[in-house]
Design an enzyme around this catalytic site. Structure first.
Site, PDB file in Angstrom:
ATOM      1  N   PHE A 152       0.810  -1.226   0.000  1.00 33.18           N
ATOM      2  CA  PHE A 152       0.000   0.000   0.000  1.00 33.18           C
ATOM      3  C   PHE A 152       0.846   1.281   0.000  1.00 33.18           C
ATOM      4  CE2 PHE A 152       0.773  -0.197   4.623  1.00 33.18           C
ATOM      5  CZ  PHE A 152       1.030   1.141   4.903  1.00 33.18           C
ATOM      6  N   LYS A 162      -1.326  -6.432  -9.750  1.00 36.52           N
ATOM      7  CA  LYS A 162      -2.318  -6.563  -8.674  1.00 36.52           C
ATOM      8  C   LYS A 162      -1.933  -5.523  -7.616  1.00 36.52           C
ATOM      9  CE  LYS A 162      -3.161  -8.035  -4.932  1.00 36.52           C
ATOM     10  NZ  LYS A 162      -3.531  -7.140  -3.791  1.00 36.52           N
ATOM     11  N   GLU A 165      -5.142  -3.668  -2.290  1.00 32.92           N
ATOM     12  CA  GLU A 165      -6.578  -3.360  -2.248  1.00 32.92           C
ATOM     13  C   GLU A 165      -6.847  -2.113  -1.407  1.00 32.92           C
ATOM     14  OE1 GLU A 165      -4.959  -5.833  -0.976  1.00 32.92           O
ATOM     15  OE2 GLU A 165      -5.762  -6.547   0.936  1.00 32.92           O
ATOM     16  N   SER A 223       5.072  -7.083   3.226  1.00 31.10           N
ATOM     17  CA  SER A 223       5.625  -7.453   4.534  1.00 31.10           C
ATOM     18  C   SER A 223       6.377  -8.784   4.448  1.00 31.10           C
ATOM     19  CB  SER A 223       4.484  -7.560   5.539  1.00 31.10           C
ATOM     20  OG  SER A 223       3.577  -8.547   5.099  1.00 31.10           O
ATOM     21  N   CYS A 280       9.590   1.617   3.434  1.00 35.08           N
ATOM     22  CA  CYS A 280      10.425   0.466   3.788  1.00 35.08           C
ATOM     23  C   CYS A 280      11.844   0.926   4.062  1.00 35.08           C
ATOM     24  CB  CYS A 280      10.399  -0.574   2.682  1.00 35.08           C
ATOM     25  SG  CYS A 280      11.171   0.011   1.186  1.00 35.08           S
ATOM     26  N   GLU A 298       9.243  -4.367  13.098  1.00 37.58           N
ATOM     27  CA  GLU A 298       8.922  -3.287  12.162  1.00 37.58           C
ATOM     28  C   GLU A 298       7.646  -2.599  12.649  1.00 37.58           C
ATOM     29  OE1 GLU A 298       7.546  -4.246   8.100  1.00 37.58           O
ATOM     30  OE2 GLU A 298       8.710  -2.521   7.418  1.00 37.58           O
TER      31      GLU A 298
HETATM   32  P1  NAD Z   1       1.274  -6.730   2.887  1.00 35.94           P
HETATM   33  O1  NAD Z   1       2.289  -7.815   2.929  1.00 35.94           O
HETATM   34  O2  NAD Z   1       0.201  -6.749   3.912  1.00 35.94           O
HETATM   35  O3  NAD Z   1       0.515  -6.725   1.465  1.00 35.94           O
HETATM   36  C1  NAD Z   1       1.221  -6.686   0.254  1.00 35.94           C
HETATM   37  C2  NAD Z   1       0.400  -7.355  -0.834  1.00 35.94           C
HETATM   38  O4  NAD Z   1       0.191  -8.725  -0.506  1.00 35.94           O
HETATM   39  C3  NAD Z   1      -0.983  -6.758  -1.051  1.00 35.94           C
HETATM   40  O5  NAD Z   1      -1.196  -6.643  -2.433  1.00 35.94           O
HETATM   41  C4  NAD Z   1      -1.934  -7.753  -0.411  1.00 35.94           C
HETATM   42  O6  NAD Z   1      -3.169  -7.823  -1.097  1.00 35.94           O
HETATM   43  C5  NAD Z   1      -1.191  -9.071  -0.515  1.00 35.94           C
HETATM   44  N1  NAD Z   1      -1.424  -9.958   0.626  1.00 35.94           N
HETATM   45  C6  NAD Z   1      -1.495  -9.583   1.934  1.00 35.94           C
HETATM   46  N2  NAD Z   1      -1.680 -10.675   2.708  1.00 35.94           N
HETATM   47  C7  NAD Z   1      -1.721 -11.744   1.888  1.00 35.94           C
HETATM   48  C8  NAD Z   1      -1.889 -13.139   2.101  1.00 35.94           C
HETATM   49  N3  NAD Z   1      -2.043 -13.641   3.313  1.00 35.94           N
HETATM   50  N4  NAD Z   1      -1.881 -13.952   1.030  1.00 35.94           N
HETATM   51  C9  NAD Z   1      -1.724 -13.459  -0.211  1.00 35.94           C
HETATM   52  N5  NAD Z   1      -1.554 -12.137  -0.466  1.00 35.94           N
HETATM   53  C10 NAD Z   1      -1.555 -11.291   0.561  1.00 35.94           C
HETATM   54  O7  NAD Z   1       2.082  -5.364   2.920  1.00 35.94           O
HETATM   55  P2  NAD Z   1       1.517  -3.870   3.066  1.00 35.94           P
HETATM   56  O8  NAD Z   1       1.019  -3.668   4.447  1.00 35.94           O
HETATM   57  O9  NAD Z   1       0.638  -3.536   1.923  1.00 35.94           O
HETATM   58  O10 NAD Z   1       2.860  -3.019   2.861  1.00 35.94           O
HETATM   59  C11 NAD Z   1       3.730  -2.673   3.904  1.00 35.94           C
HETATM   60  C12 NAD Z   1       4.897  -3.635   3.980  1.00 35.94           C
HETATM   61  O11 NAD Z   1       5.604  -3.615   2.750  1.00 35.94           O
HETATM   62  C13 NAD Z   1       5.917  -3.230   5.044  1.00 35.94           C
HETATM   63  O12 NAD Z   1       6.353  -4.388   5.712  1.00 35.94           O
HETATM   64  C14 NAD Z   1       7.045  -2.620   4.237  1.00 35.94           C
HETATM   65  O13 NAD Z   1       8.318  -2.678   4.846  1.00 35.94           O
HETATM   66  C15 NAD Z   1       6.999  -3.461   3.011  1.00 35.94           C
HETATM   67  N6  NAD Z   1       7.628  -2.791   1.878  1.00 35.94           N
HETATM   68  C16 NAD Z   1       8.849  -3.253   1.488  1.00 35.94           C
HETATM   69  C17 NAD Z   1       9.519  -2.632   0.452  1.00 35.94           C
HETATM   70  C18 NAD Z   1      10.878  -3.105   0.030  1.00 35.94           C
HETATM   71  O14 NAD Z   1      11.357  -2.660  -0.997  1.00 35.94           O
HETATM   72  N7  NAD Z   1      11.522  -3.998   0.758  1.00 35.94           N
HETATM   73  C19 NAD Z   1       8.927  -1.531  -0.195  1.00 35.94           C
HETATM   74  C20 NAD Z   1       7.670  -1.100   0.230  1.00 35.94           C
HETATM   75  C21 NAD Z   1       7.029  -1.753   1.272  1.00 35.94           C
END
Ligand code: NAD
Length: 492
Positions: free
Chosen positions: A152, A176, A179, A229, A284, A385
């Site tokens: 997000f 994708k 959401e 994450s 991140c 985090e």
């Molecule tokens: P998230 O892991 O909750 O969601 C990311 C994506 O995965 C979304 O599109 C979501 O729909 C999908 N998703 C979530 N849970 C799922 C599941 N159980 N099964 C299948 N798909 C699933 O992450 P977020 O909260 O949207 O973003 C924040 C996280 O992203 C933080 O941990 C941040 O550090 C990380 N991030 C990392 C980088 C990097 O380059 N390392 C960059 C940006 C964000």
């Protein structure tokens, strides 16, 4: 009463209503206003996108790379034309300030610019006479259908770490978005449509777990990029790899800054505050722990507390606002609970950002900058985090102890050092176990010309997003060994 629209998907060059029966809402985090209804698309819709992308691949891969990049040149111009509107959309759905959103879109555009160089970047290698009369060459070919699953916090930029490279190298693509923030990609796909890319080359699927699992399992998807994450990154990496796919997963982070006694404290404080509190700590690459060494402790602590208290918090679209809300109520509650846990682990709450009341935005998910002092280096708060505007301060006696603490963490996304000593900087650069290093820099975000290099539990895979890593990720190498004996060609 305003009518809330339900977002369409974009499949095979058409905007189409989803057949989903489950929905979530995209919500403005500053106002709690519902911006749109997001269909949680089904596996069948993912399949439609894959079928379209597979069909498009047949001719797209045969389209010369010089022609493929013409669509990216058009896209670059369209993104520039709509730059401010796209940035405003990012702020509306994600909460960061408009200036931060503009910075994000700039980074997205830079990736389009880099990918316009694919006719150079995708070139292979060759060597004549590898044996007498035998020539050998390595060429790069696209994989087929690839997909990206996005987080997000950068709805405009993160898909661009991958998409321009994927299509410029001849693959077809499925995006994708998160959401929670689907609107920016809706607008960007409207622009992609204006480039007249052949139908099926790019596809947009809104959704959550069902759509993700369908992507992970679909036999015709060859490569998956994920940013999000760490627990989800691990899940995606293992399930997609078990299905024989090429995968790159960027995960979470816990980024430390070390402040040495010879650092310029005024500059360091300004930069560290931007790193910890910029984008409300939801980067991140946000600084999450500042480790002071020797007598940097007092001056840095006092200056950070002052800076944190002064930061103007509010709706990111309002003038003068320096920090917006966090993404949702759940996130706000979680961050506040972690602050409380830090106190229970023995930290002193130097600046308390809880109970933020922003006039006119009482429903928003606001937390003001928060500083926990004397955080237990082996406690939960020093390692978890938080993903909010919370900076933990830890004091140590030497740079060796500070580097040892940095290297003991599970993550390795970024580590930064503030100093005026070249020798200390070199030692840190050499020894710190993180993939993105900042020296007197607080957000060491690689520009599009370099790979975004997370390490340890911040990354699963071997090729990162952006630049030449992305080109390698989206292509497979083929080696050709050729012999053409001259006595076979009679006509000469
Ligand atoms: P998230 O892991 O909750 O969601 C990311 C994506 O995965 C979304 O599109 C979501 O729909 C999908 N998703 C979530 N849970 C799922 C599941 N159980 N099964 C299948 N798909 C699933 O992450 P977020 O909260 O949207 O973003 C924040 C996280 O992203 C933080 O941990 C941040 O550090 C990380 N991030 C990392 C980088 C990097 O380059 N390392 C960059 C940006 C964000």
């Amino acid at each position: 009463m305003s009518i809330i629209s339900t977002l369409p998907n974009y499949i095979n060059g058409q905007w189409c209503a989803s057949s989903a029966t489950n929905y979530s809402n995209a919500i403005n985090p500053a106002t709690a206003e519902i911006l749109a209804q997001v269909p949680l698309s089904t596996a069948a819709e993912v399949n439609q996108a894959v079928v379209a992308a597979s069909a498009a691949f047949v001719t797209w891969r045969r389209t010369p790379s010089t022609e493929r990049v013409q669509y990216l040149f058009k896209l670059k111009n369209l993104l520039e034309e709509h730059y401010e509107d796209l940035a405003r959309t990012i702020t509306l759905e994600c909460g960061k300030t408009w200036a931060e959103s503009k910075g994000e879109m700039r980074r997205a555009i830079e990736n389009v610019e880099v990918a316009c160089g694919i006719p150079m970047m995708m070139q292979g290698t060759n060597l004549e006479d590898i044996a007498t009369g035998i020539d050998e060459m390595m060429i790069r070919q696209p994989l087929g259908v690839a997909a990206v699953i996005c987080p997000f916090n950068f709805p405009g930029m993160i898909p661009f770490w991958f998409l321009p490279y994927a299509i410029a190298t001849g693959n077809t693509y499925i995006v994708k978005p998160s959401e929670k923030v689907p609107l920016t990609m809706q607008k960007i796909f409207q622009l992609l449509e204006k480039t007249s890319l052949p139908k099926g080359v790019i596809n947009l699927i809104n959704g959550a777990k069902e759509a993700v699992d369908a992507i992970l399992d679909h036999p015709q998807i060859r490569a998956i990029s994920f940013v999000g994450s760490t627990p989800v990154a691990k899940y995606i990496y293992s399930r997609a790899a078990a299905n024989g796919k090429r995968v790159q997963c960027q995960g979470g982070a816990k980024n430390p800054l070390i402040v040495l006694p010879d650092a310029d404290i005024e500059m360091t404080t300004r930069i560290a505050a931007d790193s910890a509190f910029g984008c409300a700590g939801q980067r991140c690459l946000a600084a999450s722990v500042a480790i002071t060494v020797g007598n940097a402790r007092q001056s840095f602590t006092e200056a950070m507390a002052e800076t944190a208290k002064k930061r103007v918090v509010g709706n990111g679209l309002d003038k003068g606002v320096e920090m917006g809300p966090v993404i949702d109520v759940r996130s706000k509650t979680r961050i506040e609970a972690l602050i409380q846990q830090g106190i229970e682990e023995g930290a002193n709450l130097l600046v308390d950002g809880r109970k933020a009341n922003i006039s006119g935005y009482e429903q928003g998910n606001f937390i003001r900058p928060t500083i926990l002092q004397d955080v237990n280096p082996v406690g939960e708060i020093a390692r978890t985090e938080i993903f909010g505007p919370v900076l933990s301060l830890i004091h140590l006696d030497s740079i060796d102890d500070a580097i040892a603490l940095v290297n003991s963490g599970q993550y390795g996304n970024m580590a930064c050092l503030f100093t005026s000593s070249g020798a200390a900087a070199r030692k840190f650069r050499y020894e710190a176990e993180a993939g993105n290093i900042g020296i007197n820099i607080g957000v060491a975000a690689p520009m599009a010309f370099f790979p975004f290099s997370g390490w340890k539990e911040s990354f699963f895979g071997d090729l990162h997003g952006q630049s030449n890593h992305a080109v390698e990720f989206f292509t497979q190498t083929k080696v050709v060994v050729e012999r053409w004996p001259s006595n076979w060609s009679r006509q000469f």
